[in-house]
Scaffold this motif. Structure first.
Motif, PDB file in Angstrom:
ATOM      1  N   LYS A 124      62.394 -12.343  -7.115  1.00 16.49           N
ATOM      2  CA  LYS A 124      61.016 -12.598  -6.690  1.00 16.49           C
ATOM      3  C   LYS A 124      60.972 -12.992  -5.213  1.00 16.49           C
ATOM      4  O   LYS A 124      60.567 -14.079  -4.845  1.00 16.49           O
ATOM      5  CB  LYS A 124      60.381 -13.675  -7.567  1.00 16.49           C
ATOM      6  N   MET A 125      61.390 -12.052  -4.382  1.00 17.15           N
ATOM      7  CA  MET A 125      61.446 -12.265  -2.938  1.00 17.15           C
ATOM      8  C   MET A 125      60.096 -11.903  -2.327  1.00 17.15           C
ATOM      9  O   MET A 125      59.555 -10.830  -2.569  1.00 17.15           O
ATOM     10  CB  MET A 125      62.561 -11.406  -2.347  1.00 17.15           C
ATOM     11  N   ASP A 126      59.539 -12.815  -1.538  1.00 16.43           N
ATOM     12  CA  ASP A 126      58.178 -12.673  -1.025  1.00 16.43           C
ATOM     13  C   ASP A 126      58.164 -12.848   0.487  1.00 16.43           C
ATOM     14  O   ASP A 126      59.118 -13.335   1.094  1.00 16.43           O
ATOM     15  CB  ASP A 126      57.282 -13.722  -1.688  1.00 16.43           C
ATOM     16  N   TYR A 127      57.057 -12.481   1.101  1.00 18.34           N
ATOM     17  CA  TYR A 127      56.847 -12.525   2.540  1.00 18.34           C
ATOM     18  C   TYR A 127      55.769 -13.547   2.869  1.00 18.34           C
ATOM     19  O   TYR A 127      54.888 -13.828   2.049  1.00 18.34           O
ATOM     20  CB  TYR A 127      56.421 -11.147   3.051  1.00 18.34           C
ATOM     21  N   GLU A 128      55.785 -14.099   4.090  1.00 17.71           N
ATOM     22  CA  GLU A 128      54.739 -15.000   4.549  1.00 17.71           C
ATOM     23  C   GLU A 128      54.687 -14.957   6.073  1.00 17.71           C
ATOM     24  O   GLU A 128      55.649 -15.360   6.735  1.00 17.71           O
ATOM     25  CB  GLU A 128      54.991 -16.452   4.108  1.00 17.71           C
ATOM     26  N   ILE A 129      53.588 -14.507   6.641  1.00 16.44           N
ATOM     27  CA  ILE A 129      53.416 -14.569   8.089  1.00 16.44           C
ATOM     28  C   ILE A 129      52.918 -15.964   8.468  1.00 16.44           C
ATOM     29  O   ILE A 129      52.041 -16.515   7.797  1.00 16.44           O
ATOM     30  CB  ILE A 129      52.442 -13.492   8.604  1.00 16.44           C
ATOM     31  N   GLU A 130      53.504 -16.545   9.506  1.00 22.51           N
ATOM     32  CA  GLU A 130      53.109 -17.883   9.927  1.00 22.51           C
ATOM     33  C   GLU A 130      53.169 -18.019  11.447  1.00 22.51           C
ATOM     34  O   GLU A 130      54.038 -17.432  12.108  1.00 22.51           O
ATOM     35  CB  GLU A 130      54.016 -18.950   9.297  1.00 22.51           C
ATOM     36  N   LEU A 131      52.242 -18.802  11.979  1.00 22.49           N
ATOM     37  CA  LEU A 131      52.315 -19.207  13.377  1.00 22.49           C
ATOM     38  C   LEU A 131      53.392 -20.275  13.503  1.00 22.49           C
ATOM     39  O   LEU A 131      53.336 -21.308  12.824  1.00 22.49           O
ATOM     40  CB  LEU A 131      50.967 -19.772  13.835  1.00 22.49           C
ATOM     41  N   GLY A 132      54.374 -20.037  14.349  1.00 24.08           N
ATOM     42  CA  GLY A 132      55.413 -21.025  14.605  1.00 24.08           C
ATOM     43  C   GLY A 132      55.099 -21.837  15.846  1.00 24.08           C
ATOM     44  O   GLY A 132      54.823 -21.269  16.912  1.00 24.08           O
ATOM     45  N   VAL A 133      55.099 -23.151  15.703  1.00 25.80           N
ATOM     46  CA  VAL A 133      54.901 -24.064  16.835  1.00 25.80           C
ATOM     47  C   VAL A 133      56.266 -24.613  17.237  1.00 25.80           C
ATOM     48  O   VAL A 133      57.026 -25.092  16.381  1.00 25.80           O
ATOM     49  CB  VAL A 133      53.959 -25.221  16.457  1.00 25.80           C
ATOM     50  N   VAL A 134      56.584 -24.547  18.520  1.00 27.57           N
ATOM     51  CA  VAL A 134      57.855 -25.067  19.023  1.00 27.57           C
ATOM     52  C   VAL A 134      57.578 -26.334  19.830  1.00 27.57           C
ATOM     53  O   VAL A 134      56.777 -26.320  20.778  1.00 27.57           O
ATOM     54  CB  VAL A 134      58.568 -24.022  19.906  1.00 27.57           C
ATOM     55  N   ILE A 135      58.219 -27.410  19.434  1.00 27.09           N
ATOM     56  CA  ILE A 135      58.043 -28.686  20.131  1.00 27.09           C
ATOM     57  C   ILE A 135      58.710 -28.604  21.502  1.00 27.09           C
ATOM     58  O   ILE A 135      59.812 -28.081  21.648  1.00 27.09           O
ATOM     59  CB  ILE A 135      58.632 -29.846  19.306  1.00 27.09           C
ATOM     60  N   GLY A 136      58.018 -29.142  22.522  1.00 24.66           N
ATOM     61  CA  GLY A 136      58.552 -29.104  23.879  1.00 24.66           C
ATOM     62  C   GLY A 136      58.956 -30.450  24.431  1.00 24.66           C
ATOM     63  O   GLY A 136      59.679 -30.513  25.433  1.00 24.66           O
ATOM     64  N   THR A 137      58.528 -31.531  23.774  1.00 24.53           N
ATOM     65  CA  THR A 137      58.773 -32.878  24.291  1.00 24.53           C
ATOM     66  C   THR A 137      59.210 -33.795  23.161  1.00 24.53           C
ATOM     67  O   THR A 137      58.587 -33.800  22.090  1.00 24.53           O
ATOM     68  CB  THR A 137      57.482 -33.455  24.920  1.00 24.53           C
ATOM     69  N   ARG A 138      60.259 -34.543  23.391  1.00 24.33           N
ATOM     70  CA  ARG A 138      60.689 -35.516  22.381  1.00 24.33           C
ATOM     71  C   ARG A 138      59.564 -36.515  22.153  1.00 24.33           C
ATOM     72  O   ARG A 138      59.024 -37.089  23.103  1.00 24.33           O
ATOM     73  CB  ARG A 138      61.959 -36.243  22.848  1.00 24.33           C
ATOM     74  N   CYS A 139      59.197 -36.726  20.886  1.00 24.33           N
ATOM     75  CA  CYS A 139      57.999 -37.531  20.650  1.00 24.33           C
ATOM     76  C   CYS A 139      58.041 -38.198  19.275  1.00 24.33           C
ATOM     77  O   CYS A 139      58.710 -37.745  18.356  1.00 24.33           O
ATOM     78  CB  CYS A 139      56.744 -36.668  20.768  1.00 24.33           C
ATOM     79  N   ARG A 140      57.268 -39.258  19.168  1.00 22.81           N
ATOM     80  CA  ARG A 140      57.079 -39.994  17.907  1.00 22.81           C
ATOM     81  C   ARG A 140      55.691 -40.635  17.969  1.00 22.81           C
ATOM     82  O   ARG A 140      55.209 -41.011  19.034  1.00 22.81           O
ATOM     83  CB  ARG A 140      58.178 -41.062  17.764  1.00 22.81           C
ATOM     84  N   HIS A 141      55.054 -40.749  16.819  1.00 27.19           N
ATOM     85  CA  HIS A 141      53.728 -41.366  16.698  1.00 27.19           C
ATOM     86  C   HIS A 141      52.726 -40.730  17.665  1.00 27.19           C
ATOM     87  O   HIS A 141      52.100 -41.410  18.490  1.00 27.19           O
ATOM     88  CB  HIS A 141      53.816 -42.873  16.940  1.00 27.19           C
ATOM     89  N   VAL A 142      52.577 -39.418  17.549  1.00 29.44           N
ATOM     90  CA  VAL A 142      51.657 -38.673  18.403  1.00 29.44           C
ATOM     91  C   VAL A 142      50.328 -38.522  17.672  1.00 29.44           C
ATOM     92  O   VAL A 142      50.285 -38.081  16.519  1.00 29.44           O
ATOM     93  CB  VAL A 142      52.217 -37.279  18.739  1.00 29.44           C
ATOM     94  N   SER A 143      49.240 -38.856  18.304  1.00 30.56           N
ATOM     95  CA  SER A 143      47.931 -38.675  17.689  1.00 30.56           C
ATOM     96  C   SER A 143      47.548 -37.201  17.741  1.00 30.56           C
ATOM     97  O   SER A 143      48.031 -36.441  18.586  1.00 30.56           O
ATOM     98  CB  SER A 143      46.874 -39.507  18.420  1.00 30.56           C
TER      99      SER A 143
END
Length: 286
Positions: A124-143
């Motif tokens: 049962k192999m399936d496909y899924e198109i997705e927008l990939g977001v790549v993080i550019g800055t080391r971060c924590r607790h971002v609003s």
């Protein structure tokens, strides 16, 4: 910029795509073979990268590799488009009441035009198109309000999934992480080139037949809410990839699963297209 990892005459390095050419950036001081490191240093490197014009190769004469081959994290969110959540319910998949995140093990990453291997142990192999977001800055607790400032760029993700193995592993990780189940690319488009990442058209076809067609704005939790949620738990690092959900049209509700010979073509407005052919595990190993 459209940043790539490309192979030419057996050597893989970092470049940028301009028109029908790839400009080799590897000679620029500070540019390593790792896109993750380039993303870390992008503020200091940007001027030199933008100004580079030579050496250049025809895009048709090089092999495009996964833009990021060594992220520390490859995370995906489940059922993040309402129509997809509805069809998942029909397939017997429980619908979460909050953001549902899972790991795709980084060993599943493969190139934008690479073959995807259908495992012998999955029917049962399936496909899924997705927008990939790549993080550019080391971060924590971002609003959510500030989340755009930590995004380095975008790419296309084919979140290949084995539905039978998703049922065996409630965390989704096993069913999402078979080798070759993470085609990404074709390049990393830096965030400054995308005006509104929540207004991009997405299309996925199988053997030329359109299966998925939506806008990124149809997400239940948008990319900024996703970053706020994740960064409340963990530090996000440059090069981390977030697969932000897939729209309706997957194969599971109708039982139309991928088989060897099928060709998946994925396109997202402003980001280009990737294409992956399915091959049997036995043929791949031969």
């Amino acid at each position: 910029m459209k940043l790539v990892r490309f192979t030419e005459q057996g050597r893989t390095r970092i470049g940028k795509v301009e028109g029908d050419q790839v400009v080799d950036l590897s000679a620029i001081k500070g540019v390593s073979a790792s896109m993750r490191q380039v993303m870390t240093d992008l503020p200091a490197l940007r001027s030199a990268l933008q100004g580079a014009k030579w050496p250049a190769f025809a895009l048709a004469d090089v092999t495009l590799e996964a833009p990021i081959h060594d992220p520390q994290k490859f995370l995906g969110i489940g059922m993040n488009y309402q129509k997809h959540a509805d069809e998942a319910r029909l397939a017997g998949i429980p619908i979460p009441t909050s953001q549902l995140w899972f790991n795709k093990q980084v060993s599943c990453i493969t190139g934008p035009f690479a073959e995807v291997v259908k495992p012998d142990i999955s029917d049962k192999m399936d496909y899924e198109i997705e927008l990939g977001v790549v993080i550019g800055t080391r971060c924590r607790h971002v609003s959510a309000r500030d989340a755009a400032s930590v995004i380095g760029g975008y790419l296309i993700v084919n979140d290949v999934s084995s539905r039978d193995w998703l049922q065996k592993s409630p965390t989704f990780t096993l069913g999402k992480s078979f080798d070759t189940y993470g085609p990404i690319g074709p390049w990393l488009t830096t965030a400054d080139e995308i005006g509104d990442p929540l207004a991009l058209e997405m299309r996925l076809s199988i053997n030329g037949e359109l299966r998925q067609h939506s806008l990124t704005g149809d997400m239940i939790y948008d990319i900024y809410a996703q970053i706020e949620y994740l960064s409340s738990v963990m530090t996000l690092e440059p090069g981390d990839i977030l697969a932000t959900g897939t729209p309706s049209g997957i194969g599971a509700p109708s039982g139309t699963f991928l088989k060897p010979g099928d060709v998946m073509r994925l396109e997202i407005e402003g980001l280009g297209q990737i294409e992956n052919r399915v091959v049997a595990e036995s043929a791949h190993q031969a």
